[in-house]
Scaffold this active site. Sequence first.
Site, PDB file in Angstrom:
ATOM      1  N   ILE A  12       0.760  -1.405   0.107  1.00 38.10           N
ATOM      2  CA  ILE A  12      -0.047  -0.035  -0.025  1.00 38.10           C
ATOM      3  C   ILE A  12       1.034   1.142  -0.452  1.00 38.10           C
ATOM      4  O   ILE A  12       1.887   1.103   0.749  1.00 38.10           O
ATOM      5  CB  ILE A  12      -1.092   0.190   1.111  1.00 38.10           C
ATOM      6  CG1 ILE A  12      -1.891  -1.314   1.301  1.00 38.10           C
ATOM      7  CG2 ILE A  12      -1.886   1.068   1.259  1.00 38.10           C
ATOM      8  CD1 ILE A  12      -2.335  -1.346   2.998  1.00 38.10           C
ATOM      9  N   ARG A 126       4.312  -0.238 -12.645  1.00 39.33           N
ATOM     10  CA  ARG A 126       5.234  -0.692 -13.766  1.00 39.33           C
ATOM     11  C   ARG A 126       6.240  -1.599 -12.790  1.00 39.33           C
ATOM     12  O   ARG A 126       6.746  -2.713 -13.002  1.00 39.33           O
ATOM     13  CB  ARG A 126       6.458   0.614 -14.210  1.00 39.33           C
ATOM     14  CG  ARG A 126       7.092  -0.141 -15.101  1.00 39.33           C
ATOM     15  CD  ARG A 126       7.576   0.972 -16.592  1.00 39.33           C
ATOM     16  NE  ARG A 126       8.453   1.834 -16.044  1.00 39.33           N
ATOM     17  CZ  ARG A 126       8.345   2.969 -16.604  1.00 39.33           C
ATOM     18  NH1 ARG A 126       8.640   2.866 -17.785  1.00 39.33           N
ATOM     19  NH2 ARG A 126       9.390   3.946 -16.395  1.00 39.33           N
ATOM     20  N   TYR A 158      -6.117  18.858 -10.584  1.00 47.23           N
ATOM     21  CA  TYR A 158      -6.641  17.387  -9.690  1.00 47.23           C
ATOM     22  C   TYR A 158      -7.765  16.714 -10.578  1.00 47.23           C
ATOM     23  O   TYR A 158      -7.172  14.798 -10.329  1.00 47.23           O
ATOM     24  CB  TYR A 158      -7.193  18.210  -8.175  1.00 47.23           C
ATOM     25  CG  TYR A 158      -7.383  16.693  -8.049  1.00 47.23           C
ATOM     26  CD1 TYR A 158      -6.694  16.010  -6.671  1.00 47.23           C
ATOM     27  CD2 TYR A 158      -8.924  16.458  -7.171  1.00 47.23           C
ATOM     28  CE1 TYR A 158      -7.225  14.468  -6.102  1.00 47.23           C
ATOM     29  CE2 TYR A 158      -9.063  15.648  -6.707  1.00 47.23           C
ATOM     30  CZ  TYR A 158      -8.104  14.306  -6.322  1.00 47.23           C
ATOM     31  OH  TYR A 158      -8.665  13.436  -5.229  1.00 47.23           O
ATOM     32  N   LYS A 162      -6.921  12.475 -11.802  1.00 47.99           N
ATOM     33  CA  LYS A 162      -7.884  11.591 -11.433  1.00 47.99           C
ATOM     34  C   LYS A 162      -8.454  11.200 -12.472  1.00 47.99           C
ATOM     35  O   LYS A 162      -9.030   9.556 -12.370  1.00 47.99           O
ATOM     36  CB  LYS A 162      -9.122  12.004 -10.251  1.00 47.99           C
ATOM     37  CG  LYS A 162      -8.452  12.360  -9.209  1.00 47.99           C
ATOM     38  CD  LYS A 162      -7.363  11.133  -9.076  1.00 47.99           C
ATOM     39  CE  LYS A 162      -7.238  10.808  -7.386  1.00 47.99           C
ATOM     40  NZ  LYS A 162      -6.203  10.114  -6.713  1.00 47.99           N
TER      41      LYS A 162
END
Length: 257
Positions: A12, A126, A158, A162
Amino acid sequence: MAMDLKGRLAVITGGSAGIGAATAMELAGRGARLFLGARRLEKLEEVRRAIVERHGGAEVTIAPLDVTDPASCAAFAEGAAMQGEVEILVNNAGLARGNDRVVDASEGDWREMIDTNLLGLLRITRLFLPGMIARKGGTIVQLGSVAGLEPYPGGAVYCATKAGVRALSKSLRHELLGTGVRVCTVEPGAAETEFSVVRFRGDSDRAKAVYKGYEPLTPEDVAEAIVFAITRPPHVDIEELVLFPTAQAGTMAFHRS
């Protein structure tokens, strides 16, 4: 039937607070082993301690990570590989800076958002993809936002980042078709985390006003959605999951009491 996560290694990013920390707690409760990264190592240590206190047998390893720094990303991925085969990647690191309109906004803020929310996500993805492809399985969860579906004034860059997360994830689904690797984008509406505090550079009063008069999502609400997607059987890919507070119908549409 939900997938058993016991012993599976989950990575995470942005794990030091908010949705990242809540997702780590939820995954630990399902028996997953955790490798958490963030810039604030002291905050990561607090998260690690909290997880171990609640889930006594939890295996939690932490490491510094700045997703805007390629060398930091590479070192983080090497550290994760030392823990075993990474089966779950949650790309949670991200931020917004300011809410100025394009005509007044800072290019430095634009660069920080693009480098964190897009390039950082790409760097990390990646680095972990080759192992998943070689093992013919794995789950990548990208943290998007409803801002990527419905742009709003004062959030142009922003929102663009997204929207980019969503587009990248859909492209990955095509690129990874046949590999067994799943990609899911989770797109929350208003969730009360450090997001607004960061956006407004520590102005807590301004941040609190964003959530005034209604009940926003909690980090735990979003974490449960993330873990739901992860725990679907391997033949099921929740490609996109959008969740709003009941009091929100769009990025600018709220019912406030």
